[in-house]
Motif scaffolding. Structure first.
Motif, PDB file in Angstrom:
ATOM      1  N   ARG A   8      -2.708   7.494  12.002  1.00 45.84           N
ATOM      2  CA  ARG A   8      -1.592   6.951  11.232  1.00 45.84           C
ATOM      3  C   ARG A   8      -0.657   6.166  12.132  1.00 45.84           C
ATOM      4  NH1 ARG A   8       1.702  10.881   9.154  1.00 45.84           N
ATOM      5  NH2 ARG A   8       0.577  12.652   9.969  1.00 45.84           N
ATOM      6  N   ILE A   9      -0.406   6.696  13.314  1.00 44.26           N
ATOM      7  CA  ILE A   9       0.525   6.029  14.210  1.00 44.26           C
ATOM      8  C   ILE A   9      -0.089   4.734  14.747  1.00 44.26           C
ATOM      9  CG2 ILE A   9       1.696   6.248  16.427  1.00 44.26           C
ATOM     10  CD1 ILE A   9       1.909   9.257  15.795  1.00 44.26           C
ATOM     11  N   ALA A  10      -1.372   4.789  15.107  1.00 46.84           N
ATOM     12  CA  ALA A  10      -2.002   3.617  15.701  1.00 46.84           C
ATOM     13  C   ALA A  10      -2.142   2.481  14.719  1.00 46.84           C
ATOM     14  CB  ALA A  10      -3.382   3.989  16.240  1.00 46.84           C
ATOM     15  N   SER A  11      -2.147   2.786  13.413  1.00 40.14           N
ATOM     16  CA  SER A  11      -2.330   1.738  12.421  1.00 40.14           C
ATOM     17  C   SER A  11      -1.030   1.319  11.773  1.00 40.14           C
ATOM     18  CB  SER A  11      -3.291   2.230  11.338  1.00 40.14           C
ATOM     19  OG  SER A  11      -2.730   3.315  10.639  1.00 40.14           O
ATOM     20  N   THR A  12       0.103   1.669  12.393  1.00 39.50           N
ATOM     21  CA  THR A  12       1.367   1.397  11.729  1.00 39.50           C
ATOM     22  C   THR A  12       1.876  -0.014  11.901  1.00 39.50           C
ATOM     23  OG1 THR A  12       2.489   2.300  13.661  1.00 39.50           O
ATOM     24  CG2 THR A  12       2.178   3.774  11.785  1.00 39.50           C
ATOM     25  N   SER A  13       1.345  -0.785  12.797  1.00 43.72           N
ATOM     26  CA  SER A  13       1.836  -2.158  12.963  1.00 43.72           C
ATOM     27  C   SER A  13       1.176  -3.068  11.955  1.00 43.72           C
ATOM     28  CB  SER A  13       1.550  -2.650  14.383  1.00 43.72           C
ATOM     29  OG  SER A  13       1.993  -3.967  14.522  1.00 43.72           O
ATOM     30  N   VAL A  14       2.000  -3.713  11.133  1.00 42.76           N
ATOM     31  CA  VAL A  14       1.464  -4.584  10.104  1.00 42.76           C
ATOM     32  C   VAL A  14       0.882  -5.847  10.696  1.00 42.76           C
ATOM     33  CG1 VAL A  14       2.088  -5.982   8.104  1.00 42.76           C
ATOM     34  CG2 VAL A  14       3.002  -3.683   8.348  1.00 42.76           C
ATOM     35  N   GLU A  23       0.816  -1.207   0.000  1.00 39.05           N
ATOM     36  CA  GLU A  23       0.000   0.000   0.000  1.00 39.05           C
ATOM     37  C   GLU A  23       0.854   1.263   0.000  1.00 39.05           C
ATOM     38  OE1 GLU A  23      -2.554  -0.562   3.385  1.00 39.05           O
ATOM     39  OE2 GLU A  23      -4.088  -1.512   2.132  1.00 39.05           O
ATOM     40  N   TRP A  24       2.125   1.066  -0.248  1.00 35.95           N
ATOM     41  CA  TRP A  24       3.098   2.145  -0.363  1.00 35.95           C
ATOM     42  C   TRP A  24       3.306   2.890   0.963  1.00 35.95           C
ATOM     43  CZ3 TRP A  24       6.417   1.711  -3.948  1.00 35.95           C
ATOM     44  CH2 TRP A  24       7.326   2.735  -4.192  1.00 35.95           C
ATOM     45  N   TYR A  25       3.199   2.191   2.051  1.00 34.16           N
ATOM     46  CA  TYR A  25       3.617   2.726   3.335  1.00 34.16           C
ATOM     47  C   TYR A  25       5.069   2.319   3.577  1.00 34.16           C
ATOM     48  CZ  TYR A  25      -0.973   4.240   4.968  1.00 34.16           C
ATOM     49  OH  TYR A  25      -2.154   4.909   5.138  1.00 34.16           O
ATOM     50  N   GLY A  26       5.863   3.248   4.057  1.00 30.29           N
ATOM     51  CA  GLY A  26       7.223   2.929   4.436  1.00 30.29           C
ATOM     52  C   GLY A  26       7.228   1.985   5.625  1.00 30.29           C
ATOM     53  N   THR A  27       8.163   1.045   5.617  1.00 29.46           N
ATOM     54  CA  THR A  27       8.190   0.027   6.672  1.00 29.46           C
ATOM     55  C   THR A  27       9.581  -0.094   7.281  1.00 29.46           C
ATOM     56  OG1 THR A  27       8.702  -1.751   5.113  1.00 29.46           O
ATOM     57  CG2 THR A  27       6.375  -1.312   5.564  1.00 29.46           C
ATOM     58  N   LEU A  28       9.606  -0.587   8.500  1.00 29.95           N
ATOM     59  CA  LEU A  28      10.836  -1.025   9.165  1.00 29.95           C
ATOM     60  C   LEU A  28      10.602  -2.457   9.616  1.00 29.95           C
ATOM     61  CD1 LEU A  28      13.652  -0.455  10.585  1.00 29.95           C
ATOM     62  CD2 LEU A  28      12.271   0.002  12.634  1.00 29.95           C
ATOM     63  N   ALA A  30      10.247   3.904   2.656  1.00 30.49           N
ATOM     64  CA  ALA A  30      11.316   4.149   3.624  1.00 30.49           C
ATOM     65  C   ALA A  30      12.633   3.753   2.960  1.00 30.49           C
ATOM     66  CB  ALA A  30      11.090   3.358   4.902  1.00 30.49           C
ATOM     67  N   LEU A  31      13.368   4.753   2.512  1.00 27.75           N
ATOM     68  CA  LEU A  31      14.616   4.516   1.792  1.00 27.75           C
ATOM     69  C   LEU A  31      15.829   4.626   2.695  1.00 27.75           C
ATOM     70  CD1 LEU A  31      13.578   6.696  -1.233  1.00 27.75           C
ATOM     71  CD2 LEU A  31      14.006   4.268  -1.366  1.00 27.75           C
ATOM     72  N   VAL A  49       6.798  -2.796  11.056  1.00 27.57           N
ATOM     73  CA  VAL A  49       5.982  -1.653  11.461  1.00 27.57           C
ATOM     74  C   VAL A  49       5.988  -0.626  10.344  1.00 27.57           C
ATOM     75  CG1 VAL A  49       6.362  -1.993  13.921  1.00 27.57           C
ATOM     76  CG2 VAL A  49       7.944  -0.557  12.628  1.00 27.57           C
ATOM     77  N   ARG A  50       4.969   0.188  10.338  1.00 25.37           N
ATOM     78  CA  ARG A  50       4.803   1.195   9.298  1.00 25.37           C
ATOM     79  C   ARG A  50       5.224   2.579   9.770  1.00 25.37           C
ATOM     80  NH1 ARG A  50      -1.197   0.274   6.667  1.00 25.37           N
ATOM     81  NH2 ARG A  50      -0.589  -1.008   4.869  1.00 25.37           N
TER      82      ARG A  50
END
Length: 951
Positions: A876-882, A700-705, A726-727, A719-720
């Protein structure tokens, strides 16, 4: 005497004498007005007049989040077409604050019956400061509605705006396709809304729509008929593109149409062209080359492109360029027209250069590289002119841009370095921010020159080193002040990754050369020759990482071919001490397929090195000769640095989002395992505690770690961040409070994310203020005190510190660089790799195309996803965990996010003066007064009846 006893006495008196009823009523009014004191007998008894309104506003909803940009025209959605580098005005722009369709009312839309109208982003719906009323104390429309005001006050006011379309005729000459047309739109409408209405009214057939990045314009069909006109290369292979350029009030728009909220009177123009100008305008550049105190050529103002009006002269351009660069010059108009007598150095206020009879030097005018025989006031500018003022004598000519004269005997300091180069860095016992970060200072490195390339930062001896365009700058780590600067002897059009080693800062430039400068005085010690380009149709770019190992510097340079694919790559091995080139190795070419090393970085392996590349293989090279000893195919390009995982194992990341473990056994390489962690990745991993930390992007084109267990090669957690790949290469900080990873995402607002190992999600550690928000592909660096440094595409270098009162990593501080950085040796050098700074399909006409990259500030298409990008920061923060469900507030309490990214509950804490304190004596007085009043009324009625009976 109490109010109550006084009231009772007055009542008694009224019972006997009707005339005294007035006294009774007065006593009642007095009792009611004085009794309910805000804080009886307590200090600060009276609340501020605006206390309640301020309290009410403290829970108002946050301002609308905005994504930005616009998808360029004619872009195939699935193919990675990468924007070119090198021309400011010609590139497709990115937006900073595009509003989502949910936030901006559609053109002509009206609320349905009984529906609350949508507020446009332009309306002041939130206070200027948290918990305070809007400027001037005025209530917002939302507040008025809450207090019972009619909801029709929220209706958007109509605004008058103008739109036009300038296309080209069959001969390529400008042609009006839609004359300036006045349109009335609702307040809050965008340039995209205007465009749709304009195309309809003018009868133009346009290919527009809403894509993954918001509203886009692909092409327009000529009104006289024919093929649709969209993006096209002016001449095949020229790298110059024509496309539909957006202008607002005559200025080239740096924000996508969907992100431009119109104001009354705005003029929007779509103009087909390539140079960022409208008919009647010309784009020309101006630079100033002076001398330093030692007489060495020095760029006083780098070449910057300005938009001028047709008919203006070189003198007009000069005056504007001097003002933009902050140069103090003695100019004027005399008997012979406009003249330039002297200019003061921008770096040394005591140095002013003018006519020097001893040397014959004066300020000479050059036009397009040639000495001008026409005065600046008489030379009429033409499109694309390059104007230069150079301090020189007759016959000396225009020097090579950024020319430097190395001094091999210059002393080299013995500085320690907290961050000696780009890499997947791991630090220990540094008190890095954990919950939120504050801005210590920021430095705008463009200095009015427009879009310029910039490097990853270094932190050496407490100061920050940054390469900007054709300069190396030394910046105070304490204040952000520029302490020193020097020309490179070349330039970077996009970015580079310098390294500190042996008391020197080594910098790669786009001609394939390396230059070393002393870290204290920035004196050039040595410079290697430029790489030859004979037989090739392109030039090199310095986008790869440097590796320092065994007294050598390994550098990789790449040429870019069609479709943004690397075709030629050259590895250079240089001796650190004196810059002697020990060997070069060139691979690739027209007949050999993909080649080169885009954002690749080598890892030291004894006397040898390992490096990946565009061909999809990791090679083991002999460190003394460059010969290939072994190779292993990974199946996809490697646009990241190779990292040591210990015990002869190395990690490589490929663009298909896979992490590979490679083991060296003698002169053989073996692939021992792989794991998929993202949809795509160009991130150099960091290794800490048997785990790999690596960034990427999801479907979905969210940057991830992602955190990967190296023993089992399994993904422990992904996590998102925000929308945008995320480059960055993660910075991992190990401390007493836990292990934290810091990363950035290539999307607005261009802040920093933090993730603590074991948590369910990452959170936004720092958000820049609005005028410094932009895309971001940079990695985060750290000094020995745990302060963080990074850049984003607003052209700003940030220094972040742990928030006051907020938690920071506990530790003793000052520990050296560890882990992740191959070939560090004594801790002086590091390498790494990063990746493509744009989503596939982005096209920026009019410039060279780096491998998977674009020029600064155009790292992504003109808008972001509008279906998710505009959620509140908490959402955005609360939904960042994949791998966990989105967090949800169970209490229902509203939350807001501070500028530093921390969250505070919207429930306000009661101030002392807001508590209601009741005075018991006042209550008693009121009660007695009421009793007295009742008695007085009864007595009065009886008396009136008695008097009536007498009658």
């Amino acid at each position: 005497m109490t109010i109550g006893s006084s009231l009772a006495r007055s009542a008694a008196a009224a019972a006997s004498t009707p005339r005294k009823l007035f006294h009774l009523l007065l006593a009642c009014v007095l009792a009611v007005s004085l009794a309910p004191s805000a804080a009886w007998g307590a200090p600060d008894a009276e609340a501020p007049a605006d206390a309640l309104s301020a309290e009410a506003q403290s829970g108002s909803q946050p301002g609308l989040e905005q994504s930005d940009g616009e998808k360029p025209a004619d872009e195939p959605p699935a193919e990675e077409v990468l924007p070119p580098v090198g021309e400011d005005a010609a590139g497709e722009s990115v937006g900073d604050d595009a509003a989502s369709p949910e936030e901006v009312p559609a053109l002509g839309d009206a609320p349905t019956e009984g529906e609350q109208p949508t507020l446009s982003p332009a309306e002041p719906t939130e206070p200027t400061e948290e918990g305070a009323p809007a400027e001037g104390g005025a209530e917002t429309p939302a507040q008025k509605s809450a207090e019972g005001e009619p909801t029709d006050l929220l209706e958007a006011s109509p605004i008058a705006v103008t739109g036009s379309v300038v296309g080209v005729d069959a001969n390529g000459a400008p042609q009006t396709w839609a004359a300036p047309t006045s349109l009335t739109l609702n307040e809050g409408a965008t340039a995209a809304d205007l465009s749709e209405a304009l195309f309809t009214q003018a009868g133009l057939t346009a290919d527009t729509g809403e894509g993954a990045y918001g509203w886009y314009l692909n092409s327009i069909t000529p009104p006289q008929g024919g093929d649709p006109l969209g993006s096209r290369e002016t001449t095949p292979g020229s790298g110059i593109w024509e496309y539909w350029q957006l202008f607002v009030n005559g200025e080239y728009a740096l924000t996508g149409a969907g992100g431009i909220v119109l104001q009354a009177g705005d003029q929007v123009t779509w103009c087909y062209g390539s140079d960022g100008t409208l008919p009647g305008q010309v784009a020309a550049s101006c630079q100033v080359i002076g001398l330093d105190a030692n007489g060495t050529s020095q760029v006083w103002a780098p070449a910057s492109t300005l938009t001028m009006i047709e008919g203006e002269t070189a003198a007009d351009l000069t005056e504007r360029a001097f003002a933009a660069a902050g140069l103090t010059a003695d100019t004027g108009v005399g008997e012979w027209g406009w003249y330039l007598t002297s200019i003061t150095s921008p770096f040394d206020a005591s140095l002013t250069l003018g006519w020097d009879q001893a040397t014959g030097r004066y300020w000479q005018l050059f036009v397009n590289g040639e000495y001008s025989l026409t005065s600046a006031g008489d030379y009429v500018l033409q499109a694309g002119d390059e104007i230069a003022w150079c301090y020189a004598a007759d016959g000396e000519g225009l020097p090579t841009p950024g020319e430097v004269v190395p001094n091999p005997d210059a002393p080299r300091p013995n500085f320690d370095s907290a961050w000696p180069g780009f890499a997947g860095g791991v630090v220990e016992n540094r008190p890095t921010p954990s919950e939120s970060a504050d801005l210590a200072w920021s430095y705008g490195y463009t200095e009015g020159a427009g879009t310029v390339g910039a490097s990853e930062p270094l932190v050496v001896n407490g100061d920050v080193y940054l390469v900007v365009a054709n300069e190396l700058r030394k910046i105070s780590g304490a204040t952000g002040e520029v302490l020193a600067r020097t020309p490179l002897g070349g330039s970077i059009s996009y970015c580079c990754r310098p390294v500190y080693a042996g008391g020197m800062v080594v910098v790669p430039v786009d001609d394939g050369s390396l230059a070393a400068f002393t870290a204290d005085a920035l004196v050039c010690v040595w410079k290697t020759p430029a790489l030859p380009t004979d037989g090739f149709n392109n030039s090199y770019q310095a986008l790869s990482s440097l590796t320092v190992s065994e007294g050598c510097v390994y550098a990789a340079f790449t040429m870019v071919g069609a479709g943004g694919v690397g075709t030629v790559g050259t590895l250079v091995c240089t001796r650190l001490a004196d810059g002697a080139v020990l060997w070069t190795r060139t691979t690739g070419g027209a007949d050999e397929g993909p080649g080169g090393y885009y954002w690749a970085g080598a890892a030291a392996s004894g006397d040898d090195v390992l490096i990946g590349g565009e061909a999809g293989a990791v090679q083991l090279l002999d460190g003394t000769t460059g010969e290939v000893r072994a190779s292993v195919d990974l199946g996809a390009p490697c646009r990241a640095g190779i990292v040591s995982a210990g015990d002869g194992a190395y990690l490589a990341v490929t663009t298909d989002g896979r992490l590979h473990r490679i083991v060296r056994a003698g002169d053989a390489l073996m692939l021992t395992g792989s794991v998929a962690f993202a949809t795509s990745s160009k991130s150099t991993p960091a290794v800490a505690a048997d785990k790999a930390f690596v960034c990427g992007v999801d479907s979905e084109w969210y940057g991830t770690l992602s955190v990967i267990d190296l023993a089992t090669l399994t993904v422990e957690r992904t996590v998102r961040g925000t929308l945008g790949e995320a480059l960055s290469s993660p910075l991992v900080s190990v401390g007493a409070n836990g292990t934290y990873a810091y990363f950035t995402c290539n999307g607005t607002p261009g802040g920093v994310f933090s993730y603590r190992v074991g948590d369910a999600a990452a959170h936004e550690l720092f958000v820049p203020q609005q005028d410094k928000q932009n895309y971001c592909m940079a990695s985060v660096a750290s000094d020995e005190f745990g302060n963080l440094y990074y850049t984003n595409d607003s052209g700003t270098l940030f220094k972040l510190v742990a928030s006051q009162g907020g938690a920071g990593q506990e530790g003793e501080g000052g520990e050296g660089w560890e882990g992740g950085a191959p070939g560090t040796g004594d801790g002086d050098g590091n390498t790494g790799g990063n990746g493509t700074p744009t989503q596939p399909g982005s096209v920026t006409p009019g410039a060279r195309k780096p491998l998977g990259g674009t020029i600064s500030a155009t790292h992504a298409p003109l808008s972001q996803k509008t279906d998710k990008a505009d959620a509140s920061k908490k959402e955005r923060i609360a939904s960042t965990s994949v791998d966990s469900a989105p967090a949800k507030s169970e209490s229902g309490t509203a939350t807001s996010t501070s500028a530093a990214g921390s969250e505070d509950t919207g429930a306000a804490n009661d101030a002392p003066w807001t508590a209601t304190v009741v005075n018991p004596w006042a209550v008693a007085g009121i009660a007695l007064g009421v009793v007295g009043l009742a008695g007085a009324v009864v007595a009065f009625v009886r008396m009136r009846r008695k008097e009536g009976g007498r009658a």
